[in-house]
Write a protein that holds these residues in place. Structure first.
Motif, PDB file in Angstrom:
ATOM      1  N   SER A  71       0.814  -1.293   0.089  1.00  9.46           N
ATOM      2  CA  SER A  71       0.010   0.090   0.036  1.00  9.46           C
ATOM      3  C   SER A  71       0.726   1.356   0.168  1.00  9.46           C
ATOM      4  O   SER A  71       1.938   1.495   0.721  1.00  9.46           O
ATOM      5  CB  SER A  71      -1.057   0.024   1.221  1.00  9.46           C
ATOM      6  OG  SER A  71      -0.072  -0.047   2.355  1.00  9.46           O
ATOM      7  N   ARG A  72       0.346   2.375  -0.819  1.00  9.45           N
ATOM      8  CA  ARG A  72       1.182   3.559  -0.751  1.00  9.45           C
ATOM      9  C   ARG A  72       0.013   4.413  -1.153  1.00  9.45           C
ATOM     10  O   ARG A  72      -0.700   4.335  -1.877  1.00  9.45           O
ATOM     11  CB  ARG A  72       2.064   3.652  -2.283  1.00  9.45           C
ATOM     12  CG  ARG A  72       3.314   2.580  -1.874  1.00  9.45           C
ATOM     13  CD  ARG A  72       4.351   2.914  -0.952  1.00  9.45           C
ATOM     14  NE  ARG A  72       5.087   4.171  -1.355  1.00  9.45           N
ATOM     15  CZ  ARG A  72       5.743   4.864  -0.470  1.00  9.45           C
ATOM     16  NH1 ARG A  72       5.518   4.692   0.874  1.00  9.45           N
ATOM     17  NH2 ARG A  72       6.445   5.789  -0.961  1.00  9.45           N
ATOM     18  N   GLY A  73       0.258   5.397  -0.067  1.00  4.75           N
ATOM     19  CA  GLY A  73      -0.882   6.368  -0.046  1.00  4.75           C
ATOM     20  C   GLY A  73      -2.185   5.775   0.284  1.00  4.75           C
ATOM     21  O   GLY A  73      -2.408   5.021   1.274  1.00  4.75           O
ATOM     22  N   THR A  74      -3.446   5.858  -0.382  1.00  4.76           N
ATOM     23  CA  THR A  74      -4.567   5.443  -0.108  1.00  4.76           C
ATOM     24  C   THR A  74      -5.065   4.019  -0.776  1.00  4.76           C
ATOM     25  O   THR A  74      -5.967   3.607  -0.805  1.00  4.76           O
ATOM     26  CB  THR A  74      -5.868   6.284  -0.420  1.00  4.76           C
ATOM     27  OG1 THR A  74      -5.736   6.921  -1.688  1.00  4.76           O
ATOM     28  CG2 THR A  74      -5.596   7.571   0.559  1.00  4.76           C
ATOM     29  N   SER A  75      -4.013   3.740  -1.803  1.00  6.13           N
ATOM     30  CA  SER A  75      -4.232   2.541  -2.692  1.00  6.13           C
ATOM     31  C   SER A  75      -3.486   1.382  -2.307  1.00  6.13           C
ATOM     32  O   SER A  75      -2.241   1.431  -1.657  1.00  6.13           O
ATOM     33  CB  SER A  75      -3.682   2.866  -4.046  1.00  6.13           C
ATOM     34  OG  SER A  75      -4.602   4.173  -4.599  1.00  6.13           O
ATOM     35  N   ILE A  76      -4.167   0.117  -2.490  1.00  5.65           N
ATOM     36  CA  ILE A  76      -3.452  -1.086  -2.385  1.00  5.65           C
ATOM     37  C   ILE A  76      -3.052  -1.628  -3.667  1.00  5.65           C
ATOM     38  O   ILE A  76      -3.785  -1.722  -4.588  1.00  5.65           O
ATOM     39  CB  ILE A  76      -4.368  -2.102  -1.464  1.00  5.65           C
ATOM     40  CG1 ILE A  76      -4.436  -1.374  -0.262  1.00  5.65           C
ATOM     41  CG2 ILE A  76      -3.712  -3.291  -1.447  1.00  5.65           C
ATOM     42  CD1 ILE A  76      -5.254  -2.267   0.854  1.00  5.65           C
ATOM     43  N   TYR A  77      -2.111  -2.093  -3.983  1.00  6.01           N
ATOM     44  CA  TYR A  77      -1.483  -2.887  -5.305  1.00  6.01           C
ATOM     45  C   TYR A  77      -0.993  -4.334  -4.925  1.00  6.01           C
ATOM     46  O   TYR A  77      -0.729  -4.547  -3.749  1.00  6.01           O
ATOM     47  CB  TYR A  77      -0.397  -1.941  -5.844  1.00  6.01           C
ATOM     48  CG  TYR A  77      -0.650  -0.574  -5.929  1.00  6.01           C
ATOM     49  CD1 TYR A  77      -0.808  -0.083  -7.212  1.00  6.01           C
ATOM     50  CD2 TYR A  77      -0.469   0.361  -4.953  1.00  6.01           C
ATOM     51  CE1 TYR A  77      -1.196   1.379  -7.341  1.00  6.01           C
ATOM     52  CE2 TYR A  77      -0.553   1.897  -5.141  1.00  6.01           C
ATOM     53  CZ  TYR A  77      -0.901   2.136  -6.334  1.00  6.01           C
ATOM     54  OH  TYR A  77      -1.079   3.673  -6.462  1.00  6.01           O
ATOM     55  N   GLY A  78      -1.432  -5.104  -5.879  1.00  5.37           N
ATOM     56  CA  GLY A  78      -0.781  -6.429  -5.845  1.00  5.37           C
ATOM     57  C   GLY A  78       0.166  -6.646  -6.980  1.00  5.37           C
ATOM     58  O   GLY A  78       0.173  -6.017  -8.163  1.00  5.37           O
ATOM     59  N   ALA A  79       1.061  -7.579  -7.109  1.00  4.28           N
ATOM     60  CA  ALA A  79       1.935  -8.070  -8.065  1.00  4.28           C
ATOM     61  C   ALA A  79       2.564  -9.236  -7.745  1.00  4.28           C
ATOM     62  O   ALA A  79       2.258 -10.207  -6.769  1.00  4.28           O
ATOM     63  CB  ALA A  79       3.216  -7.128  -7.796  1.00  4.28           C
ATOM     64  N   GLU A  80       3.250  -9.946  -8.857  1.00  2.00           N
ATOM     65  CA  GLU A  80       3.536 -11.249  -8.875  1.00  2.00           C
ATOM     66  C   GLU A  80       4.915 -11.717  -8.742  1.00  2.00           C
ATOM     67  O   GLU A  80       5.314 -12.757  -8.954  1.00  2.00           O
ATOM     68  CB  GLU A  80       2.761 -12.079 -10.222  1.00  2.00           C
ATOM     69  CG  GLU A  80       1.432 -12.045 -10.290  1.00  2.00           C
ATOM     70  CD  GLU A  80       0.856 -12.659 -11.249  1.00  2.00           C
ATOM     71  OE1 GLU A  80       1.755 -13.312 -12.091  1.00  2.00           O
ATOM     72  OE2 GLU A  80      -0.484 -12.938 -11.125  1.00  2.00           O
ATOM     73  N   ALA A  81       5.679 -10.580  -8.702  1.00  2.00           N
ATOM     74  CA  ALA A  81       7.335 -10.890  -8.839  1.00  2.00           C
ATOM     75  C   ALA A  81       7.783 -11.595  -7.468  1.00  2.00           C
ATOM     76  O   ALA A  81       7.647 -11.292  -6.582  1.00  2.00           O
ATOM     77  CB  ALA A  81       7.744  -9.354  -9.002  1.00  2.00           C
ATOM     78  N   SER A  82       8.570 -12.300  -8.003  1.00  2.00           N
ATOM     79  CA  SER A  82       9.327 -13.131  -7.031  1.00  2.00           C
ATOM     80  C   SER A  82      10.746 -12.197  -6.761  1.00  2.00           C
ATOM     81  O   SER A  82      11.060 -11.476  -7.230  1.00  2.00           O
ATOM     82  CB  SER A  82       9.676 -14.611  -7.569  1.00  2.00           C
ATOM     83  OG  SER A  82       8.726 -15.088  -7.648  1.00  2.00           O
ATOM     84  N   ILE A  83      11.115 -12.591  -5.416  1.00  2.00           N
ATOM     85  CA  ILE A  83      12.104 -11.768  -5.029  1.00  2.00           C
ATOM     86  C   ILE A  83      13.462 -12.547  -4.663  1.00  2.00           C
ATOM     87  O   ILE A  83      13.093 -13.469  -3.640  1.00  2.00           O
ATOM     88  CB  ILE A  83      12.022 -10.804  -3.882  1.00  2.00           C
ATOM     89  CG1 ILE A  83      10.681  -9.950  -4.127  1.00  2.00           C
ATOM     90  CG2 ILE A  83      12.978  -9.767  -3.124  1.00  2.00           C
ATOM     91  CD1 ILE A  83      10.821  -8.949  -5.024  1.00  2.00           C
ATOM     92  N   ALA A  84      14.561 -12.341  -5.053  1.00  2.00           N
ATOM     93  CA  ALA A  84      15.886 -13.173  -4.878  1.00  2.00           C
ATOM     94  C   ALA A  84      16.683 -11.986  -4.088  1.00  2.00           C
ATOM     95  O   ALA A  84      16.976 -11.129  -4.541  1.00  2.00           O
ATOM     96  CB  ALA A  84      16.389 -13.786  -5.936  1.00  2.00           C
ATOM     97  N   PHE A  85      17.485 -12.497  -3.020  1.00  2.00           N
ATOM     98  CA  PHE A  85      18.505 -11.601  -2.383  1.00  2.00           C
ATOM     99  C   PHE A  85      19.530 -12.556  -2.386  1.00  2.00           C
ATOM    100  O   PHE A  85      19.928 -13.566  -1.668  1.00  2.00           O
ATOM    101  CB  PHE A  85      17.964 -11.560  -0.779  1.00  2.00           C
ATOM    102  CG  PHE A  85      16.707 -10.743  -0.673  1.00  2.00           C
ATOM    103  CD1 PHE A  85      16.515  -9.529  -0.560  1.00  2.00           C
ATOM    104  CD2 PHE A  85      15.423 -11.459  -0.388  1.00  2.00           C
ATOM    105  CE1 PHE A  85      15.207  -9.148  -0.544  1.00  2.00           C
ATOM    106  CE2 PHE A  85      14.240 -10.795  -0.424  1.00  2.00           C
ATOM    107  CZ  PHE A  85      14.103  -9.616  -0.518  1.00  2.00           C
ATOM    108  N   ILE A  86      20.722 -11.912  -2.717  1.00  2.00           N
ATOM    109  CA  ILE A  86      22.007 -12.640  -3.146  1.00  2.00           C
ATOM    110  C   ILE A  86      23.105 -11.773  -2.527  1.00  2.00           C
ATOM    111  O   ILE A  86      23.215 -10.448  -2.440  1.00  2.00           O
ATOM    112  CB  ILE A  86      22.134 -12.793  -4.563  1.00  2.00           C
ATOM    113  CG1 ILE A  86      21.061 -13.197  -5.614  1.00  2.00           C
ATOM    114  CG2 ILE A  86      23.626 -13.453  -4.757  1.00  2.00           C
ATOM    115  CD1 ILE A  86      21.299 -12.761  -7.027  1.00  2.00           C
TER     116      ILE A  86
END
Length: 733
Positions: free
Chosen positions: A325-340
């Motif tokens: 959520s940013r501001g008054t909106s809620i967003y969805g996404a499908e990206a996977s996250i990798a931490f190296i």
């Protein structure tokens, strides 16, 4: 005085270490691959043959090779290589030659280029504008339809083949560059049904080897566990919202998969990301990287000490709920996250002094944040990349495989193992999610139709459990309050037999792994690693990694603990036998944590072998969780050819030594003459002949002296002096 890294960089030895350009022999698997995937595979060593000085991702080069050299006919391959080389020479834009290419476009009026293109919205003029990274031109208008079809142009940029025109105008506000056409470098589409059908023609072992060759690795250099570790790096491309961490030594290829493998992923520096760039820009409302890419990987994540707490909080919510959520909106996404990230300590050191997330910035060592990680890849089990580890066989054109993996992201195989196995009820929902997503990703890679035998599923399930257990056990170290509820990482089969799963480091260093839990739990099991773990059924999928070997402390080393060491000297004569570092040096080095070795002659292979022998003795004699810092001060070989060999040899010794907790630093100083060893616990050993005290080894590969120093002949007479000193300044040499 010069350090080893600077010396290597100066002479460019890494480039000189390239493999020979000979054509490899086609294996039976290669023939089978070409039979079933004609036109979708390419010989993997061809990338190096065509790359030249083109700084482009592998998938760009393989896209071109797939157009011209996707064949097993040698004549076709050679013709294709020449075509690709010509295309790159004519159309690829080298950044330092951008002005030359601009002049060529102006002269011809129209020219085709290969470059990375990024698009921005000019809000003032209400138009989209393209910017070319290497050509260094911007402001080219691009139509909205093209941008809509390729939204990644707006975030991160895309490699494209473009026609650019030049038309000069007296109006200074008009950009003279005109975009004639733009074609992203990616396959137009794939036949997923043919992919499934062809998979049935391969055994599981053959298919895994095909996948290994597809990501550029030689399967013959890896055991089964090493292959699974390598394939786990692909899960973010085939599984939605998958969160993975890999920490390990430098040079093991951690970031290669994320930077070179797929046009659907992006690799960014951990310190270069902001909330606006990653999630959404509040001022413009534009979605960030997670809205456009299948995988967002953070490189050098462990080295990032500048932390935005707001970013951590937003990321924490996204990792758990797939939304932000940013501001008054809620967003969805499908990206996977990798931490190296890189580790600077050995595994036993981390287990004794901290936890396996020790290298992460403090803000990310929050148990609530870490609990969102689905799998921890043990990067320390991966061998440093060597030339023979690169594949010369056939594999999928990476862009083709990337599209297959993208098509599989909509599938869910996380419950497939339940046909045969049941997890312990103590395993939490979040732990089950992590295990299930890793299992699902591996199933999509290895068994894309979702069909596999019980034993095949067992191997993938145990590996998935281990990776999640590594996360959970590290969290328990950080937050002791979470140990109140025991968790048993085990599963039962249809026969009702229970199988405990342990991480490899838990099996190797049981006392260090459970150093806190045994005391706090009065011997009760915590996270499935109780004192009775040795008596339970353990998994069969945890052999030593392909990069490691089994090494036990020699009895003579383990038992040698002199109660008193005296000053004095020892004399040795030429031809004498029975002399070893174990007897000569180790008693005076045992217990030291900082050691300086000064020897001007560590140049030849046998001299490097002597140094490696001494370092391995130190590694075998120390406690597993201890680390020793060793500084070698030596001189540089004056002849260029021999210098290159010397520096590569020292680099190889350093890599091997660092991996076992003896951290070697090499300093090159042409002014030294003395030969000595100094320790931080008060001893100086003056070496009359340095470390090179024996005759050169014979050509007999079975000569006992190659492996046991006691069988070697002393080269010439020498004397060793042992001096007790009150204080010293280590490393001032």
């Amino acid at each position: 005085m010069t350090n080893l890294e600077d010396a290597l960089g100066e002479i460019g030895v890494l480039a000189a270490a390239e493999m020979a350009d000979a054509s490899p022999t086609k294996s039976a698997l290669d023939s089978k691959i070409n039979e079933h995937f004609a036109g979708a595979v390419v010989r993997k060593d061809l990338v190096k043959a065509v790359r030249g000085n083109a700084v482009v991702p592998t998938y760009v080069l393989e896209y071109l090779l797939g157009q011209y050299a996707a064949s097993d006919d040698e004549a076709t391959i050679q013709a294709g290589i020449e075509s690709v080389r010509q295309i790159l020479a004519t159309h690829y834009v080298n950044r330092n030659e951008h002005m030359l290419v601009k002049s060529e476009i102006r002269r011809k009026g129209r020219h085709r280029v290969i470059d990375k293109v990024t698009v921005t919205l000019n809000e003032k003029n209400d138009v989209h504008e393209a910017e070319f990274e290497n050509l260094q031109v911007k402001g080219l208008m691009i139509d909205d339809v093209t941008v809509k079809q390729n939204p990644k142009l707006l975030v991160g940029g895309v490699w494209c083949i473009c026609d650019i025109e030049y038309f000069y105008s007296d109006d200074q506000r008009v950009v003279p560059w005109i975009l004639g056409s733009l074609k992203p470098i990616q396959v137009a589409g794939v036949d997923i049904e043919h992919f499934y059908e062809a998979r049935t023609s391969f055994t599981t072992e053959e298919w895994i080897d095909l996948l290994m060759q597809s990501i550029g690795l030689n399967p013959e250099q890896y055991n089964d566990r090493g292959k699974l570790i390598a394939l786990t790096r692909l899960i973010p491309f085939v599984e939605r919202n998958y969160n993975v961490v890999e920490l390990g030594p430098k040079g093991t290829g951690k970031s290669h998969t994320f930077s070179e493998f797929s046009p659907n992923g992006i690799l960014i520096s951990g310190g270069e990301v902001t909330v606006a760039k990653l999630f959404v820009n509040n001022s413009s409302g534009r979605i960030g990287l997670v809205g456009y890419w299948d995988c967002v990987a953070f490189d050098e994540f462990a080295a990032n000490r500048r932390t935005d707490q707001n970013l951590v909080n937003v990321m924490k919510n996204y990792l758990a709920n797939k939304s932000f959520s940013r501001g008054t909106s809620i967003y969805g996404a499908e990206a996977s996250i990798a931490f190296i990230g890189n580790t600077t300590h050995t595994v036993p050191y981390m287990l004794k002094n901290s936890d396996l997330f020790d290298e992460l910035p403090d803000a990310y060592r929050d148990p609530a944040w870490l609990d969102r990680i689905h799998h921890y890849i043990p990067g320390w089990e991966v061998a440093p990349i060597r030339s023979e580890m690169f594949s010369t066989g056939y594999g999928f054109v990476v862009d083709y495989l990337a599209e297959i993996l993208r098509a599989k992201r909509t599938k869910d195989f996380s419950d497939k193992y339940k046909d045969y196995f049941t997890l312990d009820t103590s395993v939490s929902t979040r732990d089950q999610d992590g295990i299930g997503k890793t299992f699902s990703g591996l199933m999509k890679l290895v068994h894309p139709t979702g069909e596999a035998s019980e034993d095949e599923m067992r191997a993938l399930l145990e590996f998935a459990i281990e990776g999640r257990k590594r996360v959970k056990d590290s969290i328990l170290r950080i937050d002791a309050t979470m140990r109140d509820t025991p968790v048993f990482f085990r599963y039962s089969d249809k026969a009702g037999d229970w199988h405990d799963v342990a991480t490899l480091e838990e099996s190797q260093y049981p006392q260090l792994y459970r150093r806190d839990w045994d005391a706090s739990s009065d011997g009760d099991a915590v996270s499935g690693s109780a004192g009775d773990a040795a008596a339970t059924t353990t998994r069969a999928t945890a052999p030593a990694s392909s990069s490691g070997c089994s090494m036990s402390v020699p009895p003579a080393v383990a038992d040698s603990s002199p109660t008193s060491l005296t000053e004095g000297h020892q004399d040795f004569t030429a031809g004498q036998k029975g002399v070893s570092y174990e007897k000569l040096l180790l008693p005076y080095l045992r217990g030291a944590f900082k050691i300086t070795i000064t020897d001007p002659y560590i140049r030849m292979p046998h001299q490097g072998r002597n140094l490696a022998d001494l370092l391995s003795l130190l590694a075998a004699a120390k406690e597993d969780a201890d680390e020793i810092d060793v500084v070698l001060v030596t001189t540089e070989e004056p002849k260029a050819d021999f210098k290159q060999r010397q520096l590569l040899m020292l680099k190889s010794i350093k890599d091997a030594s660092d991996a076992v907790g003896v951290h070697l630093a090499v300093r090159l100083d042409d002014t030294i003459h003395d030969r000595r060893i100094e320790t931080d616990h008060g001893w100086r050993i003056d070496l009359g002949k340095g470390l090179d005290i024996w005759q050169k080894p014979s050509d007999n590969p079975f000569d006992f002296g190659r492996n046991r120093q006691e069988f070697r002949l002393v080269g010439s007479a020498f004397t060793v002096h042992y001096v007790k000193i009150v204080a010293m300044e280590l490393g001032e040499n």
